[in-house]
Design an enzyme around this catalytic site. Structure first.
Site, PDB file in Angstrom:
ATOM      1  N   GLU A  58       0.831  -1.201   0.000  1.00  0.00           N
ATOM      2  CA  GLU A  58       0.000   0.000   0.000  1.00  0.00           C
ATOM      3  C   GLU A  58       0.870   1.258   0.000  1.00  0.00           C
ATOM      4  O   GLU A  58       0.606   2.216  -0.734  1.00  0.00           O
ATOM      5  CB  GLU A  58      -0.936   0.016   1.199  1.00  0.00           C
ATOM      6  CG  GLU A  58      -1.869   1.229   1.176  1.00  0.00           C
ATOM      7  CD  GLU A  58      -2.558   1.488   2.497  1.00  0.00           C
ATOM      8  OE1 GLU A  58      -3.775   1.732   2.487  1.00  0.00           O
ATOM      9  OE2 GLU A  58      -1.861   1.476   3.542  1.00  0.00           O
ATOM     10  N   TRP A  80      -8.274  -2.213  -0.240  1.00  0.00           N
ATOM     11  CA  TRP A  80      -9.025  -1.092  -0.790  1.00  0.00           C
ATOM     12  C   TRP A  80     -10.202  -1.535  -1.657  1.00  0.00           C
ATOM     13  O   TRP A  80     -10.938  -0.683  -2.191  1.00  0.00           O
ATOM     14  CB  TRP A  80      -8.097  -0.187  -1.606  1.00  0.00           C
ATOM     15  CG  TRP A  80      -7.339   0.789  -0.769  1.00  0.00           C
ATOM     16  CD1 TRP A  80      -6.091   0.620  -0.223  1.00  0.00           C
ATOM     17  CD2 TRP A  80      -7.762   2.096  -0.364  1.00  0.00           C
ATOM     18  NE1 TRP A  80      -5.717   1.731   0.489  1.00  0.00           N
ATOM     19  CE2 TRP A  80      -6.723   2.655   0.426  1.00  0.00           C
ATOM     20  CE3 TRP A  80      -8.913   2.848  -0.593  1.00  0.00           C
ATOM     21  CZ2 TRP A  80      -6.818   3.928   0.973  1.00  0.00           C
ATOM     22  CZ3 TRP A  80      -9.007   4.112  -0.048  1.00  0.00           C
ATOM     23  CH2 TRP A  80      -7.959   4.642   0.726  1.00  0.00           C
ATOM     24  N   TYR A  95      -5.052   9.183  -1.704  1.00  0.00           N
ATOM     25  CA  TYR A  95      -3.722   9.534  -1.203  1.00  0.00           C
ATOM     26  C   TYR A  95      -2.646   9.710  -2.277  1.00  0.00           C
ATOM     27  O   TYR A  95      -1.929  10.721  -2.283  1.00  0.00           O
ATOM     28  CB  TYR A  95      -3.257   8.478  -0.208  1.00  0.00           C
ATOM     29  CG  TYR A  95      -4.105   8.367   1.021  1.00  0.00           C
ATOM     30  CD1 TYR A  95      -3.947   9.232   2.101  1.00  0.00           C
ATOM     31  CD2 TYR A  95      -5.100   7.383   1.109  1.00  0.00           C
ATOM     32  CE1 TYR A  95      -4.742   9.125   3.231  1.00  0.00           C
ATOM     33  CE2 TYR A  95      -5.894   7.279   2.235  1.00  0.00           C
ATOM     34  CZ  TYR A  95      -5.713   8.144   3.302  1.00  0.00           C
ATOM     35  OH  TYR A  95      -6.501   8.045   4.410  1.00  0.00           O
ATOM     36  N   CYS A 147      -8.097   9.664   5.870  1.00  0.00           N
ATOM     37  CA  CYS A 147      -8.130   9.582   7.341  1.00  0.00           C
ATOM     38  C   CYS A 147      -6.805  10.084   7.908  1.00  0.00           C
ATOM     39  O   CYS A 147      -6.788  10.926   8.793  1.00  0.00           O
ATOM     40  CB  CYS A 147      -8.399   8.150   7.785  1.00  0.00           C
ATOM     41  SG  CYS A 147     -10.026   7.544   7.314  1.00  0.00           S
ATOM     42  N   ARG A 167      -7.185  12.320  11.264  1.00  0.00           N
ATOM     43  CA  ARG A 167      -8.454  12.904  11.701  1.00  0.00           C
ATOM     44  C   ARG A 167      -9.403  11.847  12.253  1.00  0.00           C
ATOM     45  O   ARG A 167     -10.228  12.124  13.130  1.00  0.00           O
ATOM     46  CB  ARG A 167      -9.133  13.639  10.552  1.00  0.00           C
ATOM     47  CG  ARG A 167      -9.568  12.718   9.433  1.00  0.00           C
ATOM     48  CD  ARG A 167     -10.494  13.345   8.414  1.00  0.00           C
ATOM     49  NE  ARG A 167     -10.865  12.358   7.405  1.00  0.00           N
ATOM     50  CZ  ARG A 167     -11.911  11.545   7.499  1.00  0.00           C
ATOM     51  NH1 ARG A 167     -12.714  11.606   8.556  1.00  0.00           N
ATOM     52  NH2 ARG A 167     -12.169  10.660   6.551  1.00  0.00           N
TER      53      ARG A 167
END
Length: 265
Positions: A58, A80, A95, A147, A167
């Site tokens: 990842e 994912w 990302y 996130c 977050r």
């Protein structure tokens, strides 16, 4: 990883009930922090086995700027899949897009990761060594808004430190994964800029335990932590884009067996 286990107890005992986007429900706390000295071992959880292969692939996927699950699926990584378009495999500008091709208001793009590497090499005491994935103009296009949304580097006494702001954090399933991923990124970044890896600081906003993850932490907390493993990187790699899976290895990882838990989608 004692500090992680203490944080798990904190959330389990002190978290307040909150409804959430997935409809599962959580107990949550707000505003916590962990710190890991990366010279003391690689912070990979030992009280349950963490799937290192998925973590490495990842991270390499993020670094490549990829936003389609097909590359991950080719490596046997499915983490994912639940968010991807079932036909194309696309996730929108998640990302990898934000790290490597952030899109500005004028449609120009910025390679944030490359810019930070350049700054560390040429202006190491800058306080602007930041990569930000929270691109407000593109949140609605993302299959899942970030996130772990912002990270900052700092150079001090020949070491590269990294702080992540997350977050939203699933403490049982996600956080051990996130800790290892950003610890690995810090080591990789340190190598390509000619520094030693220093501290990884993990700062949390909403830190939560899902309501269907109640029995699993009890089992994990009954286990004794074991010695941390050691990360080994191929020392010949001096560009962040040149890292491959074969250049990254962990030795001395002796975890307890894995503990399964459902992912909240």
């Amino acid at each position: 990883m004692k500090s992680y286990l203490e944080l798990l107890v904190d959330v389990f005992e002190n978290g307040t009930h909150r409804e959430d986007r997935t409809g599962t429900g959580t107990r949550a706390v707000f505003g916590r922090q962990l710190r890991f000295d990366l010279s003391r071992g690689f912070p990979l959880l030992t009280t349950k086995k963490v799937h290192l292969r998925s973590i490495v692939h990842e991270l390499l996927w993020f670094i490549a700027g990829d936003t389609n699950v097909k590359r991950l699926q080719a490596e046997g990584v499915s983490i994912w899949d639940d968010w991807a378009d079932p036909v194309t495999g696309d996730l929108g500008p998640v990302y990898g897009a934000q790290w490597r091709s952030w899109q500005g208001a004028g449609q120009e793009t910025f390679d944030q990761l490359a810019q930070v590497i350049h700054e560390i090499k040429n202006n190491p005491y800058s306080r602007r060594l930041v990569v930000n994935a929270w691109n407000v103009s593109q949140l609605d296009e993302m299959a899942l808004p970030p996130c772990h949304c912002l990270f900052q580097f700092q150079v001090s006494e020949g070491k590269l430190n990294c702080q992540l702001y997350q977050r939203s954090a699933d403490i049982f399933l996600g956080v051990p994964f996130n800790i290892a991923s950003y610890a690995l990124l810090t080591h990789m970044m340190a190598q390509v800029v000619g520094l030693q890896a220093g501290d990884f600081v993990h700062t949390f906003g909403d830190l939560h335990l899902y309501d269907n993850h109640v029995e699993q932490p009890k089992k994990q907390l009954a286990r004794d932590p074991r010695s941390l493993p050691t990360l080994e990187l191929d020392k010949s790699i001096d560009e962040i884009d040149d890292f491959q899976y074969k250049h990254i290895s962990i030795s001395g990882y002796d975890p307890h067996p894995p503990i399964k838990a459902p992912v909240a989608v």
